[in-house]
Write an enzyme that holds these catalytic residues in place. Structure first.
Site, PDB file in Angstrom:
ATOM      1  N   CYS A  73     -21.564  -3.901  38.163  1.00  0.00           N
ATOM      2  CA  CYS A  73     -20.997  -2.614  37.737  1.00  0.00           C
ATOM      3  C   CYS A  73     -21.138  -2.542  36.216  1.00  0.00           C
ATOM      4  O   CYS A  73     -21.971  -3.248  35.645  1.00  0.00           O
ATOM      5  CB  CYS A  73     -19.558  -2.448  38.227  1.00  0.00           C
ATOM      6  SG  CYS A  73     -18.356  -3.617  37.585  1.00  0.00           S
ATOM      7  N   ASP A  97     -22.356  -0.261  41.675  1.00  0.00           N
ATOM      8  CA  ASP A  97     -21.991   1.156  41.573  1.00  0.00           C
ATOM      9  C   ASP A  97     -23.054   1.826  40.701  1.00  0.00           C
ATOM     10  O   ASP A  97     -24.093   1.214  40.389  1.00  0.00           O
ATOM     11  CB  ASP A  97     -20.555   1.322  41.031  1.00  0.00           C
ATOM     12  CG  ASP A  97     -20.412   0.904  39.566  1.00  0.00           C
ATOM     13  OD1 ASP A  97     -21.390   0.381  38.975  1.00  0.00           O
ATOM     14  OD2 ASP A  97     -19.318   1.102  39.009  1.00  0.00           O
ATOM     15  N   THR A 116     -19.051  -3.468  33.770  1.00  0.00           N
ATOM     16  CA  THR A 116     -18.616  -4.714  33.116  1.00  0.00           C
ATOM     17  C   THR A 116     -18.664  -5.935  34.035  1.00  0.00           C
ATOM     18  O   THR A 116     -18.559  -7.065  33.558  1.00  0.00           O
ATOM     19  CB  THR A 116     -17.148  -4.583  32.668  1.00  0.00           C
ATOM     20  OG1 THR A 116     -16.357  -4.290  33.837  1.00  0.00           O
ATOM     21  CG2 THR A 116     -16.981  -3.465  31.641  1.00  0.00           C
ATOM     22  N   HIS A 137     -13.738 -31.823  43.687  1.00  0.00           N
ATOM     23  CA  HIS A 137     -13.551 -30.372  43.594  1.00  0.00           C
ATOM     24  C   HIS A 137     -13.215 -29.733  44.942  1.00  0.00           C
ATOM     25  O   HIS A 137     -12.654 -28.648  44.983  1.00  0.00           O
ATOM     26  CB  HIS A 137     -14.794 -29.722  42.996  1.00  0.00           C
ATOM     27  CG  HIS A 137     -15.146 -30.285  41.656  1.00  0.00           C
ATOM     28  ND1 HIS A 137     -14.346 -30.093  40.553  1.00  0.00           N
ATOM     29  CD2 HIS A 137     -16.175 -31.070  41.263  1.00  0.00           C
ATOM     30  CE1 HIS A 137     -14.876 -30.727  39.518  1.00  0.00           C
ATOM     31  NE2 HIS A 137     -15.981 -31.333  39.921  1.00  0.00           N
TER      32      HIS A 137
END
Ligand code: RB5
Length: 145
Positions: free
Chosen positions: A68, A11, A70, A136
């Site tokens: 973005c 963004d 954070t 995994h």
């Protein structure tokens, strides 16, 4: 060996770091597709996150990077799409084990959280670490509810 093509998006709050990471990808031999945003004009992170998540979940790209302010909003949105395992990283250890143990396919970064050098180091480790599979694999299969 030819390196994979990475899809990348941000963004407005991640735009500058996206430019840095694009340059890094270029220098290290990765091709990329930038799906926007293309400037620092205010925009809505869910639009880019959902767009990128769809491109990865439909196998048009194996992995993507979202940026973005954070990294958090991008990560929340991307993980709504089936087949997406997104991680937000501020350190290389999380980046490494998110690939090795969780087979993450989207890396989210926060321009307001980490510096450029750390961001590039995180990308390097995340891009170069293979999924370990073995024990995994069954756990990753159990992720989808
Ligand atoms: C935009 O101001 C900011 O909220 C966004 O970039 C992101 O950090 C959301 O998680």
């Amino acid at each position: 060996m030819e390196k994979e093509k990475i899809v990348i998006g941000s963004d407005h709050a991640g735009y500058r770091l996206k430019e840095v990471i694009k340059k890094y990808l270029n220098e290290t031999g990765y091709d990329y597709e930038d799906i926007g945003m293309y400037d620092e004009e205010a925009s809505d992170y869910p639009q880019i996150a959902h767009k990128l998540a769809k491109l990865v979940s439909t196998s048009q790209y194996k992995r993507g990077i979202l940026i973005c302010g954070t990294g958090v909003g991008m990560c929340i949105c991307a993980n709504k799409t089936k087949g997406i395992r997104a991680v937000v990283c501020s350190d290389t250890t999380s980046a490494k084990f998110s690939r090795a143990h969780n087979d993450t396919n989207v890396l989210c970064l926060g321009q307001r959280i980490i510096g450029e050098y750390t961001a590039k180091e995180i990308c390097k480790v995340w891009l170069e670490t293979e999924f370990e599979a073995r024990r995994h694999s069954k756990r990753v299969l159990m992720i989808e509810p």
